[in-house]
Write a protein that holds these residues in place. Structure first.
Motif, short mmCIF file in Angstrom:
data_model
loop_
_atom_site.label_atom_id
_atom_site.label_comp_id
_atom_site.label_asym_id
_atom_site.label_seq_id
_atom_site.Cartn_x
_atom_site.Cartn_y
_atom_site.Cartn_z
N ALA A 140 6.73 -6.13 -9.33
CA ALA A 140 7.78 -4.99 -8.92
C ALA A 140 8.88 -5.12 -10.06
CB ALA A 140 8.55 -5.97 -7.64
N GLU A 143 7.30 -2.22 -11.96
CA GLU A 143 7.28 -0.86 -11.40
C GLU A 143 8.71 -0.36 -11.37
OE1 GLU A 143 6.54 -0.25 -6.77
OE2 GLU A 143 4.77 -0.09 -7.64
N LEU A 147 9.43 3.27 -12.83
CA LEU A 147 10.36 4.23 -11.86
C LEU A 147 11.56 4.57 -12.65
CD1 LEU A 147 9.70 3.04 -8.42
CD2 LEU A 147 8.99 5.10 -9.04
N PHE A 170 2.48 5.02 -15.13
CA PHE A 170 1.56 5.10 -14.00
C PHE A 170 0.29 5.48 -14.36
CE2 PHE A 170 5.72 4.77 -12.40
CZ PHE A 170 5.74 3.91 -11.33
N TYR A 175 -0.46 7.82 -7.00
CA TYR A 175 0.25 6.61 -6.92
C TYR A 175 1.59 6.45 -7.17
CZ TYR A 175 1.49 1.85 -7.01
OH TYR A 175 2.11 0.46 -6.84
N PHE A 176 1.93 7.25 -8.26
CA PHE A 176 3.33 7.38 -8.75
C PHE A 176 4.30 8.31 -7.77
CE2 PHE A 176 6.16 10.65 -10.78
CZ PHE A 176 7.25 9.80 -11.07
N ARG A 178 3.54 8.38 -4.37
CA ARG A 178 3.89 7.61 -3.36
C ARG A 178 5.02 6.55 -3.49
NH1 ARG A 178 -1.71 7.52 -3.23
NH2 ARG A 178 -1.75 5.40 -3.97
N VAL A 179 4.75 5.86 -4.66
CA VAL A 179 5.94 4.99 -5.14
C VAL A 179 7.28 5.62 -5.18
CG1 VAL A 179 6.66 3.31 -6.82
CG2 VAL A 179 4.34 3.19 -6.21
N PHE A 180 7.26 6.70 -5.84
CA PHE A 180 8.60 7.40 -6.00
C PHE A 180 9.25 7.79 -4.79
CE2 PHE A 180 11.57 10.74 -7.03
CZ PHE A 180 12.08 10.29 -8.26
N ARG A 182 8.52 6.49 -1.91
CA ARG A 182 9.11 5.01 -1.15
C ARG A 182 10.31 4.67 -1.57
NH1 ARG A 182 4.62 1.40 -2.07
NH2 ARG A 182 5.76 0.86 -3.85
N LYS A 183 10.84 4.88 -2.78
CA LYS A 183 11.88 4.41 -3.25
C LYS A 183 12.93 5.55 -3.24
CE LYS A 183 14.31 2.81 -7.52
NZ LYS A 183 15.59 2.08 -6.85
#
Length: 197
Positions: A140, A143, A147, A170, A175-176, A178-180, A182-183
């Motif tokens: 985390a 990550e 981010l 990334f 995937y980047f 999706r993570v972006f 989510r945040k």
């Protein structure tokens, strides 16, 4: 020779607590004692040493005059305190060094717990234990650094999303994204559009 011992009892909202102060001449203290790093309550050994010191302080209050054997025992216990503090400080310093490494190298897509542990000569289990104390996993933390870099690149460059993902560490642009999302609640493209308007 130790100085005076003072006991004060405080009424706390949940329970009374007691403060025992022992005045010790500076030249009698162990050379390695750094009062700024003493955090005895953070470890089981530290809590035990604090209890021993409290007991010795309470005993000193009962004695009519200074006692050389008791003074020696208090100073000996303080020497143990410095060892516990050094171990705790070593862990803190190691964690800070690892976090600084992550801040410098998070753009490397292969960065994870295993290469970090190898770089610092510790086991993966140790690195996970260090980060557990922060409330954040090592993954985390990496990550979050990636981010933050991606967000800066989105705000300050006109690079394509896939290039920003790669430069941020990334491996996979999907995937980047999706993570972006989510945040931030929006896709990287939508973030860019919002920044331009």
């Amino acid at each position: 020779m130790l100085g005076f011992v003072v006991r004060a009892v405080f009424d706390h909202h949940t329970a009374p607590f007691e403060l025992i102060s022992i005045a010790i001449p500076q030249d009698a203290l162990p050379a390695t004692l750094d009062p700024g790093i003493l955090r005895l309550s953070q470890s089981a050994a530290g809590r035990e040493l604090a209890n021993v010191l409290a007991g010795l302080g309470a005993l000193a209050l009962q004695l009519p005059a200074a006692n050389d054997a008791l003074n020696a025992q208090i100073l000996s216990t303080l020497s143990l305190v410095t060892q516990v503090s050094a171990e705790e400080t070593d862990g803190i310093a190691l964690l800070e060094a690892i976090q600084a490494h992550i801040a410098r190298c998070h753009m490397q897509s292969e960065l994870s717990a295993a290469p970090l542990a190898a770089s610092f000569g510790i086991t993966e289990r140790k690195i996970h234990a260090l980060f557990e104390e922060t409330g954040q996993t090592v993954g985390a933390r990496i990550e979050a650094a990636r981010l933050a870099t991606a967000q800066t690149l989105l705000e300050t460059t006109d690079l394509q999303i896939s290039a920003i993902a790669a430069r941020s560490g990334f491996r996979d642009p999907s995937y980047f994204a999706r993570v972006f999302r989510r945040k931030h609640g929006v896709s990287p493209g939508a973030w860019c559009a919002a920044q331009l308007s």
